[in-house]
Structures are given as C-alpha cells and as structure tokens.
Design a protein around this motif. Structure first.
Motif, mmCIF file in Angstrom:
data_model
loop_
_atom_site.group_PDB
_atom_site.id
_atom_site.type_symbol
_atom_site.label_atom_id
_atom_site.label_comp_id
_atom_site.label_asym_id
_atom_site.label_seq_id
_atom_site.Cartn_x
_atom_site.Cartn_y
_atom_site.Cartn_z
ATOM 1 N N GLU A 160 0.828 -1.208 0.000
ATOM 2 C CA GLU A 160 0.000 0.000 0.000
ATOM 3 C C GLU A 160 0.864 1.260 0.000
ATOM 4 O O GLU A 160 0.500 2.273 -0.597
ATOM 5 C CB GLU A 160 -0.952 -0.021 1.191
ATOM 6 C CG GLU A 160 -2.016 -1.105 1.060
ATOM 7 C CD GLU A 160 -3.092 -1.023 2.125
ATOM 8 O OE1 GLU A 160 -3.462 0.100 2.508
ATOM 9 O OE2 GLU A 160 -3.562 -2.091 2.571
ATOM 10 N N GLU A 161 2.013 1.192 0.646
ATOM 11 C CA GLU A 161 2.933 2.332 0.651
ATOM 12 C C GLU A 161 3.473 2.611 -0.756
ATOM 13 O O GLU A 161 3.537 3.767 -1.199
ATOM 14 C CB GLU A 161 4.091 2.052 1.606
ATOM 15 C CG GLU A 161 5.032 3.218 1.819
ATOM 16 C CD GLU A 161 6.140 2.876 2.807
ATOM 17 O OE1 GLU A 161 6.871 3.806 3.206
ATOM 18 O OE2 GLU A 161 6.285 1.680 3.174
ATOM 19 N N ALA A 203 0.706 4.064 -2.932
ATOM 20 C CA ALA A 203 0.538 5.500 -2.693
ATOM 21 C C ALA A 203 1.660 6.299 -3.335
ATOM 22 O O ALA A 203 1.434 7.391 -3.881
ATOM 23 C CB ALA A 203 0.480 5.767 -1.189
ATOM 24 N N ALA A 261 1.321 9.225 -6.143
ATOM 25 C CA ALA A 261 1.870 10.552 -5.860
ATOM 26 C C ALA A 261 2.771 11.044 -6.987
ATOM 27 O O ALA A 261 2.884 12.260 -7.206
ATOM 28 C CB ALA A 261 2.656 10.520 -4.544
ATOM 29 N N VAL A 268 -6.422 0.440 -3.640
ATOM 30 C CA VAL A 268 -5.998 1.842 -3.667
ATOM 31 C C VAL A 268 -5.725 2.296 -5.100
ATOM 32 O O VAL A 268 -6.158 3.382 -5.526
ATOM 33 C CB VAL A 268 -4.737 2.028 -2.797
ATOM 34 C CG1 VAL A 268 -4.115 3.405 -3.014
ATOM 35 C CG2 VAL A 268 -5.072 1.825 -1.314
#
Length: 380
Positions: free
Chosen positions: A173-174, A177, A181, A210
């Motif tokens: 998930e990091e 993201a 970004a 996500v």
C-alpha cells in the motif's frame, strides 16, 4: 483463431538472416517489461562496486557480463533473482540511480526502442539512507537525462517508470501511494515483483484497491513461476491490465485437430479483454518457464489471438536486447516480420499512456517505418 501465418523463418542464407535482423533493429520498438536493476552495463557495475566496496564475482566487465548470464541460467527463478544482489548493492545512491537510469535509456534508444517502461522496486534502494521519494526522483532525473542524451545522438525515445512492490514483503500500500503521488512526474504504473510461488497477488489486495480507486494502471508478474491460480488472481484480484510474462496462460489453451484452439474460461477472459502478455523468451528459458525459444508459449498464444508482446525482462542477466529477442523468435520459432510488427503494434497499444499517444505511436512512428512487403498483415 489468429489470422497470422508462421511463414518461413527467414534464415535460408546468411544474407537473409542479416537483412531480417537489420529490419528488426531499424523497426521502432516498444518495450513494456524491462527491469532497471537488470539492465546495467557490466562496466558500470564494476565501477560502482569499486566505489562502494562491494565484492563482485568478476571484476573484468566482459567476464562479469558472462557471469551474470551463466548464474541466471540455473533453471530456478529464485536463483535467477539472487543475481540481483550485485546490481541492487550498487544502486543505493542518487548519483548511481541517475547513472543507471540514464544509461538504460540510451542503450534502449540505440537498439531502436522508441517507448520504454522501466520498472524497479523503490524499497530496494534505501540502504544508504535515501527516502522512497528521493529514489523515485533520482530515477526520473536519470531517465530524463537519458532521453536528452539519446536526442543528442539523433534518436527519439519516450521513457517512464513502473514502480514495483516486492510481493514477499509488506509495503504494497505504501508503494501504491508512492506510485499515485508521482503519476504526473514520470511514473506510469504499478507492478508487483519478486518470487511468485507462495506469494499470490491477493497478499497485496489492499494496494490494488488503492490503485483501482485512483484509476492507476497495473501490471502484475504472473504465470512465470506459478500456474493459472496466480494468473487468475492477477486479473481478478489485482485487476491487471497486463501480465508480466503470463507464460502459464498456455496451460488453459489447447490446439484442436482442425487447426483451431479450445480455450478455458480464464484464457477466454484474458484474450477477450485484450489483457496484454509481456512475454520474455530468453528469461523464461533461463528460469525454465519455457523449454526453449522455439517452444516458447509466445508463438501458440500469438496464433490463438492473444495480445502477445515481447520484452527483455533483464538485459544483463539474459545478455540480450529487444532486437535480439525478436530475432530469436524469427530464427527459432518461425516468426515472420509481420509477426514482429504485430507484437510491436500490440505493445504500443498496451503502453501505459493515453489512447491518442498510443495511436500516434502506431500510425505515425511504427507502421510507416515497418512499411514493406511483409509488414501489412498485423491486426489493425
């Protein structure tokens, strides 16, 4: 059933072979599956390793290049992946990442690649204290410098990055993201990489949610070291637009006595929705995902109407280039130049850029360059 025909392998004479290889080198090509940490120049590995005190199995560039190919040909994906310790070890500073990315883009442009998507796992480059954002920024700067250097040499290439999460770790998930970004700063999409067997895409289901909510393109390594269950999760859980390798899709495709094809439900899903297969013949032979280039699943899958594309995977470990991979399919698997053009057009239309950019790449760049007696039989 595919409308392509295999034709002759174009190797009746040395001159035929050389002419065909020259046409492939000159063709504007699209590379969808190329790992940044698997495409270093051997001389660069030697220089960077000396600077950081990393011990290599060989210190002569030619000998080191041969070592990488030999070590990667063990027959095991896990052992194949172990060779990356030497490349990742020298890619822990911003300067090193910029250099590696710049040289990769220049080398691809020299091979006639006009669109490249370089993938890497930012989480593997934090040993010297860089942040994830700093890693992505350094690679972006290197790619931009490579594009400029290629232009100075008279070559045009567009290149972007795909960010990988390591499927056996817990930063999915990091990294998802992070991908979102940087989507307007050179990052084109997301992938998961690393050992496939035992680490199904569903482990990172949260990351894929996500990405789906953010309308971010996803490709997934699947069907390389694991079977149809892994492929099914890649398309149904991860929502993959493309499959990295996808060789095991062939297990759900069967030839019929009348020359046609009988597809299982998963194979139909993949073919009917044009989920693109990023196939890497030399790499798959090294890891035993395929027995030989001649028997590689790329050929029957192309004939059966799948969206087949050809990539390099890791140019250093396979001692290869995109032109070489395509030429191998011609000489060993009976591909025609028309097949090469078809796979190239398919790759262009599967690139993680907007539709109008893809169509411009096809109609303004690839097809005009491919024009000739054998080039017109690709699927429109």
């Amino acid at each position: 059933m595919s409308t392509s025909t295999a034709g002759a392998p174009h190797d009746g004479t040395v001159r035929d072979r050389q002419d065909l290889e020259a046409r492939i080198r000159a063709l504007p090509k699209v590379l969808l599956h190329d790992h940044l940490d698997g495409g270093l120049r051997p001389a660069t590995v030697v220089e960077l390793a000396a600077a950081v005190g990393h011990e290599l199995p060989e210190t002569d560039p030619d000998a080191l290049g041969a070592w990488f190919v030999r070590a990667a040909s063990s027959g095991s994906l896990v052992e194949y992946l172990s060779t990356f310790e030497h490349t990742v070890a020298v890619m822990q500073t911003a300067d090193a990442l910029r250099r590696v990315a710049r040289e990769a883009v220049v080398d691809l442009a020299r091979d006639g690649v006009v669109h490249a998507e370089l993938r890497y796992a930012p989480e593997q480059h934090l040993r010297a204290g860089m942040t994830l954002d700093e890693v992505v920024g350094a690679v972006r700067e290197g790619i931009e410098a490579g594009v400029a250097e290629a232009a100075a040499e008279g070559r045009t290439i567009r290149a972007g990055a795909l960010l990988c999460a390591m499927r056996h770790l817990d930063r999915g998930e990091e990294i998802a993201a992070l991908t979102i970004a940087h989507r307007d700063a050179g990052v084109l999409g997301f992938d998961i990489a690393g050992p496939e067997e035992g680490f199904a895409p569903s482990r990172l289901a949260g990351a894929f949610r996500v990405l789906r909510d953010a309308s971010m393109p996803v490709t997934v390594h699947a069907g390389e070291d694991a079977g149809l269950a892994s492929v099914a999760e890649a398309v149904h859980v991860a929502g993959a637009c493309r499959l990295g390798h996808g060789a095991r899709v062939i297990d759900d495709v069967h030839a019929t006595p009348d020359g046609g094809w009988r597809l299982g439900r998963l194979a139909h899903w993949i073919r009917d929705r044009r989920i693109t297969l990023e196939m890497c013949p030399s790499s798959n032979v090294q890891t035993r995902a395929a027995t030989s280039v001649a028997e590689h699943p790329a050929t029957p899958l192309l004939r059966a109407g799948f969206a087949v594309t050809i990539s390099t995977d890791n140019r250093l470990q396979s001692g290869t280039s995109l032109s070489r991979e395509l030429a191998l399919l011609v000489h060993e698997a009976g591909w025609t130049f028309a097949d090469v053009v078809e796979a190239t057009v398919t790759a262009a239309r599967a690139a993680f850029v907007h539709h109008d950019e893809r169509e411009s790449l096809v109609h303004d760049v690839i097809l005009p360059a491919a024009a000739g007696p054998d080039a017109g039989r690709h699927r429109a």
